[in-house]
Design a protein around this motif. Structure first.
Motif, PDB file in Angstrom:
ATOM      1  N   GLU A 168       0.826  -1.209   0.000  1.00 59.50           N
ATOM      2  CA  GLU A 168       0.000   0.000   0.000  1.00 59.50           C
ATOM      3  C   GLU A 168       0.859   1.258   0.000  1.00 59.50           C
ATOM      4  O   GLU A 168       0.466   2.271  -0.566  1.00 59.50           O
ATOM      5  N   HIS A 169       1.996   1.203   0.688  1.00 58.38           N
ATOM      6  CA  HIS A 169       2.772   2.431   0.843  1.00 58.38           C
ATOM      7  C   HIS A 169       4.243   2.271   0.458  1.00 58.38           C
ATOM      8  O   HIS A 169       4.743   2.970  -0.407  1.00 58.38           O
ATOM      9  N   PHE A 170       4.930   1.349   1.148  1.00 57.80           N
ATOM     10  CA  PHE A 170       6.383   1.322   0.985  1.00 57.80           C
ATOM     11  C   PHE A 170       6.826   0.790  -0.384  1.00 57.80           C
ATOM     12  O   PHE A 170       7.737   1.347  -0.995  1.00 57.80           O
ATOM     13  N   ILE A 171       6.175  -0.270  -0.866  1.00 62.84           N
ATOM     14  CA  ILE A 171       6.591  -0.800  -2.182  1.00 62.84           C
ATOM     15  C   ILE A 171       6.251   0.205  -3.299  1.00 62.84           C
ATOM     16  O   ILE A 171       7.101   0.476  -4.157  1.00 62.84           O
ATOM     17  N   PRO A 172       5.042   0.791  -3.308  1.00 61.63           N
ATOM     18  CA  PRO A 172       4.812   1.836  -4.308  1.00 61.63           C
ATOM     19  C   PRO A 172       5.839   2.976  -4.225  1.00 61.63           C
ATOM     20  O   PRO A 172       6.304   3.478  -5.252  1.00 61.63           O
ATOM     21  N   ALA A 173       6.211   3.353  -2.982  1.00 59.00           N
ATOM     22  CA  ALA A 173       7.218   4.424  -2.838  1.00 59.00           C
ATOM     23  C   ALA A 173       8.539   3.995  -3.471  1.00 59.00           C
ATOM     24  O   ALA A 173       9.185   4.775  -4.195  1.00 59.00           O
ATOM     25  N   MET A 174       8.918   2.739  -3.221  1.00 53.90           N
ATOM     26  CA  MET A 174      10.183   2.258  -3.790  1.00 53.90           C
ATOM     27  C   MET A 174      10.092   2.167  -5.315  1.00 53.90           C
ATOM     28  O   MET A 174      11.061   2.418  -6.027  1.00 53.90           O
ATOM     29  N   ALA A 175       8.898   1.825  -5.825  1.00 50.85           N
ATOM     30  CA  ALA A 175       8.731   1.741  -7.280  1.00 50.85           C
ATOM     31  C   ALA A 175       8.824   3.138  -7.903  1.00 50.85           C
ATOM     32  O   ALA A 175       9.403   3.302  -8.984  1.00 50.85           O
ATOM     33  N   ILE A 176       8.287   4.129  -7.225  1.00 46.14           N
ATOM     34  CA  ILE A 176       8.391   5.513  -7.718  1.00 46.14           C
ATOM     35  C   ILE A 176       9.874   5.903  -7.831  1.00 46.14           C
ATOM     36  O   ILE A 176      10.316   6.481  -8.823  1.00 46.14           O
ATOM     37  N   ILE A 336      11.868  11.297   1.168  1.00 44.73           N
ATOM     38  CA  ILE A 336      12.867  11.017   0.127  1.00 44.73           C
ATOM     39  C   ILE A 336      12.896  12.211  -0.813  1.00 44.73           C
ATOM     40  O   ILE A 336      11.898  12.512  -1.476  1.00 44.73           O
ATOM     41  N   GLU A 337      14.025  12.913  -0.818  1.00 44.26           N
ATOM     42  CA  GLU A 337      14.119  14.163  -1.574  1.00 44.26           C
ATOM     43  C   GLU A 337      15.007  13.972  -2.798  1.00 44.26           C
ATOM     44  O   GLU A 337      16.203  13.699  -2.675  1.00 44.26           O
ATOM     45  N   ILE A 343       8.942  12.629  -1.953  1.00 46.05           N
ATOM     46  CA  ILE A 343       7.778  11.911  -1.424  1.00 46.05           C
ATOM     47  C   ILE A 343       8.000  11.621   0.058  1.00 46.05           C
ATOM     48  O   ILE A 343       9.141  11.530   0.532  1.00 46.05           O
ATOM     49  N   PHE A 344       6.887  11.475   0.768  1.00 41.57           N
ATOM     50  CA  PHE A 344       6.939  11.081   2.171  1.00 41.57           C
ATOM     51  C   PHE A 344       6.172   9.775   2.294  1.00 41.57           C
ATOM     52  O   PHE A 344       5.039   9.655   1.810  1.00 41.57           O
ATOM     53  N   VAL A 345       6.786   8.790   2.931  1.00 40.37           N
ATOM     54  CA  VAL A 345       6.115   7.503   3.087  1.00 40.37           C
ATOM     55  C   VAL A 345       6.184   7.053   4.547  1.00 40.37           C
ATOM     56  O   VAL A 345       7.210   7.182   5.205  1.00 40.37           O
ATOM     57  N   ALA A 346       5.039   6.575   5.026  1.00 42.16           N
ATOM     58  CA  ALA A 346       4.955   6.080   6.395  1.00 42.16           C
ATOM     59  C   ALA A 346       3.980   4.905   6.397  1.00 42.16           C
ATOM     60  O   ALA A 346       3.502   4.492   5.340  1.00 42.16           O
ATOM     61  N   ARG A 347       3.665   4.379   7.584  1.00 44.78           N
ATOM     62  CA  ARG A 347       2.834   3.164   7.603  1.00 44.78           C
ATOM     63  C   ARG A 347       1.423   3.402   7.073  1.00 44.78           C
ATOM     64  O   ARG A 347       0.784   2.488   6.598  1.00 44.78           O
ATOM     65  N   GLY A 352       3.013  13.365  -1.783  1.00 46.21           N
ATOM     66  CA  GLY A 352       4.004  14.189  -2.470  1.00 46.21           C
ATOM     67  C   GLY A 352       3.595  14.374  -3.923  1.00 46.21           C
ATOM     68  O   GLY A 352       2.826  13.579  -4.463  1.00 46.21           O
ATOM     69  N   ALA A 353       4.128  15.423  -4.544  1.00 42.66           N
ATOM     70  CA  ALA A 353       3.754  15.730  -5.928  1.00 42.66           C
ATOM     71  C   ALA A 353       4.008  14.549  -6.873  1.00 42.66           C
ATOM     72  O   ALA A 353       3.169  14.257  -7.731  1.00 42.66           O
ATOM     73  N   PRO A 354       5.122  13.810  -6.757  1.00 44.27           N
ATOM     74  CA  PRO A 354       5.332  12.680  -7.682  1.00 44.27           C
ATOM     75  C   PRO A 354       4.279  11.580  -7.510  1.00 44.27           C
ATOM     76  O   PRO A 354       4.019  10.829  -8.452  1.00 44.27           O
ATOM     77  N   VAL A 355       3.675  11.492  -6.319  1.00 46.80           N
ATOM     78  CA  VAL A 355       2.580  10.526  -6.113  1.00 46.80           C
ATOM     79  C   VAL A 355       1.338  11.038  -6.834  1.00 46.80           C
ATOM     80  O   VAL A 355       0.680  10.297  -7.578  1.00 46.80           O
ATOM     81  N   ASP A 356       1.033  12.328  -6.644  1.00 44.74           N
ATOM     82  CA  ASP A 356      -0.131  12.913  -7.322  1.00 44.74           C
ATOM     83  C   ASP A 356       0.004  12.797  -8.849  1.00 44.74           C
ATOM     84  O   ASP A 356      -0.982  12.573  -9.555  1.00 44.74           O
TER      85      ASP A 356
END
Ligand code: NAD
Length: 460
Positions: A168-176, A336-337, A343-347, A352-356
């Motif tokens: 839901e959060h961490f893997i999508p963040a890593m994929a970004i 992560i800058e 982006i900011f990722v937590a549990r 963040g704009a790249p998510v949007d």
């Protein structure tokens, strides 16, 4: 929620709902389907039947038979047996009975941190695959030993950093990150929360059923301490002690917050750097920490209360100018800058704009799978982490939280702990895994093991 590209993207700006996840697996492969056959169950022995073991065995229950439980606290082992094995598991105070059994495939180590390395090494040497709770070790040198024995034995070892299986959060963040949406990463910040202090905790009678000497194990001899407080009675996480749960706040048994939560968020921060091409490890660490007691030569002067850092701010330098910050004072999570965005990722958050921007420019198909090394996925992080482990037990692939990537980041957490205790910056030779120019700090890469609790076969 429709299982479509739009459906996922609409949910991505806040929390990507589990229902959206199927978009990423047109042909989902989950271990649950593979191992539900009765004759395909995995025989597990548990070492340490405390609070996290409950969550873990519960998560793994569809696939396992829990046949043995070892705990130095007999009451805990008995209660665990009644609740999770219908009272049918063999109960031991010495975990080595579990390692002797030929019918046990997998060992789950869920003891306090000072009791991780010894059973993990001995279990691998006994031919078991291991799921060990984080942080894998109490010292940097213990990590070297575990990696050596893992290589030598070829056993599968998963570390309990279940954030690595969170789709839901961490893997999508890593994929970004992996898809280059942030550009070159300049800075990662792991905010891991402040740790508690305590008043003086009196020496108390050892509870019936608890073998305190064996609980201490490799750690130095110390008296059992417990603060009787009617307000916290029954609330384990609030009780003040140097034993169950409270061990986290004593350097003798843990690294404090720096490894307790560091093992989760510094892991994500380091993973992001690796995916961004920052494969070279750090060159040094500087910063400051506040401790609830005075320290002399890296050792707490007062021995009757919590001693790990209550607040801290560390900067870790990497070649090329990339920086990692480890702090307690901002919102729990990982920032992560990158040169193209942050982006900011937590549990429970991915923002963040790249998510949007994914709404109009989604990640390519397979992006999440690639980050997850194309291993089968599940939509529940703890269950998924166990599924990942069991899949690797069967296929002999490296699990998602393997000992090598884990120690790469845990070394950073341990370095922060050494720097905190000595109150000075450290230079680090990552290839040699040594602190340079500071013999006193370098000596803290290992710890003495109490006589009788040395790691067996450590030199084999
Ligand atoms: N992955 C996560 O999110 C997560 C969450 C909580 C805890 N943890 C980790 O799990 C570990 C355990 O934490 P906890 O909160 O469950 O602790 P706990 O104190 O509740 O449980 C630890 C248990 O291990 C037993 N034990 C100690 N030495 C032993 C030995 N030699 N042999 C057998 N049993 C022994 C204790 O008696 C106790 O019952 C820690 O390393 C912690 O960091 C991970």
């Amino acid at each position: 929620m429709p299982a479509t590209r739009r459906g996922f993207l609409a949910s991505c700006g806040t929390t990507a709902a589990a229902a959206a996840i199927p978009y990423f697996f047109s042909t989902p492969r989950t271990l649950g389907d593979e191992t539900k056959a009765k004759n395909d169950r995995i025989t597990v022995g548990l070492i340490g039947s405390g609070s996290i073991a409950k969550a873990n065995i519960n998560a793994a229950k569809d696939w396992i038979d829990l046949v043995a439980i070892a705990d130095v606290d007999a009451d805990r082992a008995d209660q665990f047996n009644a609740k999770f094995a219908d009272g049918k598991a063999a109960v031991h105070s010495d975990y080595r009975h579990i390692l002797e059994r030929k019918d046990i495939d997998v060992v789950h180590v869920a003891t306090p941190d000072h009791w991780h390395t010894k059973p993990v090494v001995e279990a691998m040497l006994a031919g078991k695959d291991v799921y060990c709770e984080k942080p894998l070790t109490l010292t940097i040198d213990e990590g070297k030993l575990i990696r050596k024995i893992q290589k030598q034995t070829g056993r599968i070892v998963q570390v309990g950093t279940q954030q690595r299986s969170d789709f839901e959060h961490f893997i999508p963040a890593m994929a970004i990150v992996a898809e280059g949406r942030l550009g070159r990463i300049k800075k990662v910040q792991a905010a891991i929360g402040a740790a508690p202090s305590s008043p003086s905790i009196p020496v108390a009678d050892v509870p019936k059923g608890l073998n305190w000497d064996r609980w201490l194990g490799p750690a130095p001899v110390a008296e059992y301490r417990f603060l009787t407080d009617p307000e916290t009675a029954g609330k384990e996480t609030q009780q003040k002690t140097n034993c169950h749960y409270g061990f986290r706040w004593w350097y003798e048994y843990s690294g404090g917050k720096l490894t307790d939560w560091g093992a989760h968020h510094v892991d994500i921060a380091t993973w992001a750097l690796m995916l961004n091409g920052q494969t070279a490890g750090p060159t040094g660490i500087s910063g400051s920490a506040v401790h609830p007691v005075a320290f002399k030569d890296g050792v707490p002067v007062e021995r009757d209360r919590y001693n790990t850092a209550t607040s801290f701010l560390f900067k870790v330098d990497f070649p090329g100018g990339t920086q990692m910050v480890i702090r307690d004072d901002t919102e729990n999570g990982v920032l992560i800058e990158g040169e193209k965005g942050s982006i900011f990722v937590a549990r429970k958050k991915l923002a963040g704009a790249p998510v949007d921007a994914l709404k109009d420019d989604p990640l390519p198909e397979g992006a999440l799978q690639r980050v997850y090394k194309n291993l089968p996925m599940q939509d529940n992080e703890r269950k998924g982490h166990w599924a990942n482990f069991f899949h690797c037990v069967k296929t002999r692939q490296e699990p998602i939280s393997d000992v090598h990537s884990h120690m790469k980041m845990l070394n950073i957490c341990h370095l922060a702990g050494i720097s905190a205790r000595l109150g000075r910056p450290l230079a680090w030779n990552d290839a040699g895994e040594r602190i340079t120019g500071d013999d006193q700090a370098d000596a803290m890469l290992s710890r003495p093991y109490r006589k009788g609790y040395e790691i067996e076969h450590a030199s084999s």
